[in-house]
Design an enzyme around this catalytic site. Structure first.
Site, PDB file in Angstrom:
ATOM      1  N   CYS A   1      35.049  41.229  36.403  1.00 42.67           N
ATOM      2  CA  CYS A   1      36.142  42.077  35.922  1.00 42.67           C
ATOM      3  C   CYS A   1      35.640  43.446  35.466  1.00 42.67           C
ATOM      4  O   CYS A   1      36.290  44.127  34.661  1.00 42.67           O
ATOM      5  CB  CYS A   1      36.928  41.384  34.826  1.00 42.67           C
ATOM      6  SG  CYS A   1      37.575  39.779  35.338  1.00 42.67           S
TER       7      CYS A   1
ATOM      8  N   ARG B   1      46.069  44.092  43.705  1.00 45.25           N
ATOM      9  CA  ARG B   1      46.334  43.868  42.285  1.00 45.25           C
ATOM     10  C   ARG B   1      45.575  44.897  41.465  1.00 45.25           C
ATOM     11  O   ARG B   1      44.747  45.657  41.973  1.00 45.25           O
ATOM     12  CB  ARG B   1      45.911  42.452  41.866  1.00 45.25           C
ATOM     13  CG  ARG B   1      44.431  42.193  42.053  1.00 45.25           C
ATOM     14  CD  ARG B   1      43.913  41.056  41.202  1.00 45.25           C
ATOM     15  NE  ARG B   1      42.558  40.670  41.565  1.00 45.25           N
ATOM     16  CZ  ARG B   1      41.464  41.353  41.271  1.00 45.25           C
ATOM     17  NH1 ARG B   1      41.543  42.482  40.600  1.00 45.25           N
ATOM     18  NH2 ARG B   1      40.261  40.921  41.639  1.00 45.25           N
TER      19      ARG B   1
END
Length: 220
Positions: free
Chosen positions: A167, A69
């Site tokens: 993240c 991803r």
């Protein structure tokens, strides 16, 4: 739309199943949403930087899986509802950015059901409460079909988030629904979230055939 409630599933087999489903689906294959939890695992996106796994994370015994991803590093664990969206985008006249916005809106609307005011944050995909991240998103799109999806912190242990730069953002705070007054368990939250996803997803256009779209990624 086929909905699968898979319970707690190791990360690697779930990822491999998503890849297989996407690679072998045809024009007639129904879209699917998978609801599940994972045992503790860190996942690192395709362009992710390994230094975002801090020394405490490397020493934690939590496995790291490098995946396909977009985005950087995140944590999955029990107490977090994960929804994987295996969607033929052209058949629903969706672009990747539109699907990301739809996922964020479904999360915001789900949290509003619990009187939790969540919002987007410019330049940082996901959903936030008072600047703390409560949900992460990550997608892969191949030939117009998406896989991976989103993760919402319901009652997950937040400590492992402190052992990474979540993240890719140093010092980013994370939060969970339990600490904001929500008492529903993961399964119940998952059903509410599912309802919002199904409500927001546009219907299939019966006259539109899947396009040969290029591969794409969306960040966490």
């Amino acid at each position: 739309m086929v909905v699968k409630r898979l319970g707690r599933v190791d990360y690697a087999p779930a990822w491999e199943a998503m890849q297989h489903f996407t690679a072998t689906r045809s024009d007639a294959t129904d879209d699917e949403i998978w609801l599940l939890e994972h045992p503790p695992v860190y996942t690192l996106g395709q362009a992710g930087r390994p230094e975002h796994l801090l020394p405490a994370g490397r020493d934690s015994g939590i496995p790291l899986v490098k995946i396909d991803r977009g985005g950087q590093i995140t944590y999955h664990g029990p107490g977090q509802i994960v929804a994987y969206l295996l969607i033929d985008l052209p058949r629903r006249r969706l672009k990747v950015r539109e699907l990301v916005n739809l996922m964020e809106q479904a999360l915001i609307d789900c949290l509003a059901d619990y009187d939790i005011a969540a919002e987007r944050k410019a330049g940082a995909p996901g959903v936030y409460v008072d600047g703390a991240k409560i949900a992460a998103l990550g997608l892969r799109v191949k030939n117009g079909c998406s896989y991976h999806g989103l993760a919402l912190n319901v009652d997950v242990d937040l400590a492992p988030f402190g052992w990474i730069n979540p993240c890719g953002y140093e010092g980013l705070a994370t939060i969970r629904m339990r600490d904001l007054g929500a008492t529903d368990d993961v399964a119940a939250v998952g059903e509410r979230l599912l309802g919002h996803l199904l409500r927001l997803l546009p219907p299939i256009d019966p006259l539109r055939s899947p396009a040969d779209s290029p591969s794409a990624q969306a960040a966490v």
